[in-house]
Design an enzyme around this catalytic site. Structure first.
Site, PDB file in Angstrom:
ATOM      1  N   ILE A 105     -41.733  56.764  43.264  1.00  0.00           N
ATOM      2  CA  ILE A 105     -41.575  55.364  42.875  1.00  0.00           C
ATOM      3  C   ILE A 105     -40.610  55.320  41.698  1.00  0.00           C
ATOM      4  O   ILE A 105     -40.728  56.118  40.761  1.00  0.00           O
ATOM      5  CB  ILE A 105     -42.948  54.759  42.515  1.00  0.00           C
ATOM      6  CG1 ILE A 105     -43.779  54.653  43.797  1.00  0.00           C
ATOM      7  CG2 ILE A 105     -42.782  53.399  41.846  1.00  0.00           C
ATOM      8  CD1 ILE A 105     -45.184  54.174  43.585  1.00  0.00           C
ATOM      9  N   HIS A 122     -37.289  52.281  55.327  1.00  0.00           N
ATOM     10  CA  HIS A 122     -38.754  52.330  55.350  1.00  0.00           C
ATOM     11  C   HIS A 122     -39.195  52.307  56.815  1.00  0.00           C
ATOM     12  O   HIS A 122     -38.693  51.499  57.602  1.00  0.00           O
ATOM     13  CB  HIS A 122     -39.318  51.129  54.583  1.00  0.00           C
ATOM     14  CG  HIS A 122     -40.807  51.106  54.574  1.00  0.00           C
ATOM     15  ND1 HIS A 122     -41.546  51.944  53.769  1.00  0.00           N
ATOM     16  CD2 HIS A 122     -41.699  50.387  55.299  1.00  0.00           C
ATOM     17  CE1 HIS A 122     -42.831  51.723  53.980  1.00  0.00           C
ATOM     18  NE2 HIS A 122     -42.951  50.790  54.914  1.00  0.00           N
TER      19      HIS A 122
HETATM   20  C1  GRF Z   1     -38.359  58.586  57.053  1.00  0.00           C
HETATM   21  O1  GRF Z   1     -39.336  58.212  57.982  1.00  0.00           O
HETATM   22  C2  GRF Z   1     -38.056  57.443  56.140  1.00  0.00           C
HETATM   23  O2  GRF Z   1     -38.163  56.195  56.758  1.00  0.00           O
HETATM   24  C3  GRF Z   1     -39.127  57.560  55.106  1.00  0.00           C
HETATM   25  O3  GRF Z   1     -39.302  58.944  54.918  1.00  0.00           O
HETATM   26  C4  GRF Z   1     -38.874  59.629  56.080  1.00  0.00           C
HETATM   27  C5  GRF Z   1     -37.784  60.583  55.638  1.00  0.00           C
HETATM   28  O4  GRF Z   1     -37.440  61.516  56.580  1.00  0.00           O
HETATM   29  N1  GRF Z   1     -38.769  56.829  53.919  1.00  0.00           N
HETATM   30  P1  GRF Z   1     -36.202  62.499  56.355  1.00  0.00           P
HETATM   31  O5  GRF Z   1     -36.471  63.280  55.066  1.00  0.00           O
HETATM   32  O6  GRF Z   1     -34.964  61.679  56.278  1.00  0.00           O
HETATM   33  O7  GRF Z   1     -36.237  63.410  57.547  1.00  0.00           O
END
Ligand code: GRF
Length: 225
Positions: A105, A122
Site C-alpha cells: 500500500i 487490479h
Molecule cells: C495480477 O493479477 C495483478 O492484477 C495483481 O497482481 C497480479 C500480478 O501478477 N495486481 P504478475 O506479478 O504481473 O504476474
C-alpha cells in the site's frame, strides 16, 4: 451525447516508464513483449521490486533492463520506504509509474506526488471487489462475469479513474485457480493496451474526473471464454 472537446483535459504523453513489482512479474513481461513487438516509442527506465528476490526482477535483469531491489523490511515506516522508492523512480527519470503486481500500500503523499501518472491493474471489475482474493469473492457471490481493471491510482485503495476493463465470463464449474488464470491472460492483453494509450497521450480526463479516450476507442475488452 459525446462530451464537448473543451471539457476534456488531455493527459500528456509519458514515454519513460518505471515498473513496480513484487513477484513473478507476468504483467511486466507482457508489457515488455508488447513494446518490442509493436515498436513503441517508449522506454522502461526502471524495474523496482520491494522484494529483492522477486522473480520478475531477475527476469528483467536478464533482459538488460535497469533493475533495483528496495526491500521494504529495511524501513521502519511506510513513509520512509515510499520516500526511498520515490527517490529511485525520480533518479531514473521516469514519467509514468506502472504498478504491476506491486503488493504494498502506498502512502497518500507518494500517490499525490505521481497523480495522473501512477497506474495500477487490479484483478476485478472495479468498483466490485477492491482488495484481496477477488476471484474467490466473485465465485462466492455467484458473479456471471469477472475481469480486470486498469485505473489511475488515487489515495483510496483500488479506486481511481478507470482507464480500461476486461470482462471474462465465469464458468459454472469454475475454480479460483482456473478463473484467476483466465483473468491473468486477459490482463496481459489489457494492460499493454491501456498503457500504450497513456504513453502516447491518447487519454483525457472529463469534467467529472473520468478517463476518456481522445480518439473514442472502446475502453473494454470482452473475452468469450
Ligand atoms: C495480477 O493479477 C495483478 O492484477 C495483481 O497482481 C497480479 C500480478 O501478477 N495486481 P504478475 O506479478 O504481473 O504476474
Amino acid at each position: 451525447m459525446s462530451e464537448p472537446v473543451s471539457a476534456l483535459v488531455p493527459l500528456p504523453p509519458r514515454r519513460r516508464i518505471a515498473v513496480l513489482i513484487s513477484g513473478r512479474g507476468s504483467n511486466l513481461e507482457a508489457l515488455v513483449e508488447a513494446m518490442a513487438a509493436e515498436r513503441w516509442d517508449a522506454r522502461i527506465v526502471a524495474v523496482i521490486a520491494n522484494r529483492p528476490d522477486a522473480a520478475g526482477l531477475a527476469w528483467a535483469a536478464a533482459r538488460g533492463l535497469p533493475t533495483a531491489g528496495l526491500d521494504h523490511r529495511a524501513f521502519a515506516e511506510r513513509e520512509a520506504f515510499d520516500a526511498a522508492l520515490a527517490q529511485a523512480i525520480d533518479a531514473s527519470g521516469a514519467e509514468l509509474v506502472v504498478l504491476a503486481g506491486f503488493m504494498r500500500i502506498l502512502s497518500d503523499g507518494f500517490v499525490r506526488r505521481y497523480e495522473g501518472r501512477l497506474v495500477n491493474i487490479h484483478p476485478s471489475l472495479l468498483p466490485a471487489f477492491a482488495g484481496l482474493h477477488t476471484h474467490r469473492r466473485a465465485l462466492e457471490a455467484g458473479c456471471a462475469f469477472a475481469g480486470a481493471t486498469v485505473h489511475l491510482v488515487t489515495p483510496t485503495l483500488d479506486h481511481g479513474p478507470i482507464i480500461a476493463q476486461a470482462v471474462v465470463p465465469v464458468r459454472p464449474d469454475d475454480t479460483e485457480a482456473g478463473l484467476s488464470a483466465r483473468v491473468l491472460a486477459a490482463e496481459h492483453r489489457l494492460y499493454p493496451m491501456a498503457l500504450r494509450w497513456l504513453i502516447e497521450g491518447r487519454l483525457a480526463l472529463d469534467a467529472q474526473g473520468r478517463v476518456r479516450p481522445l480518439d473514442g476507442q472502446p475502453q473494454g475488452l470482452f473475452f468469450e471464454s
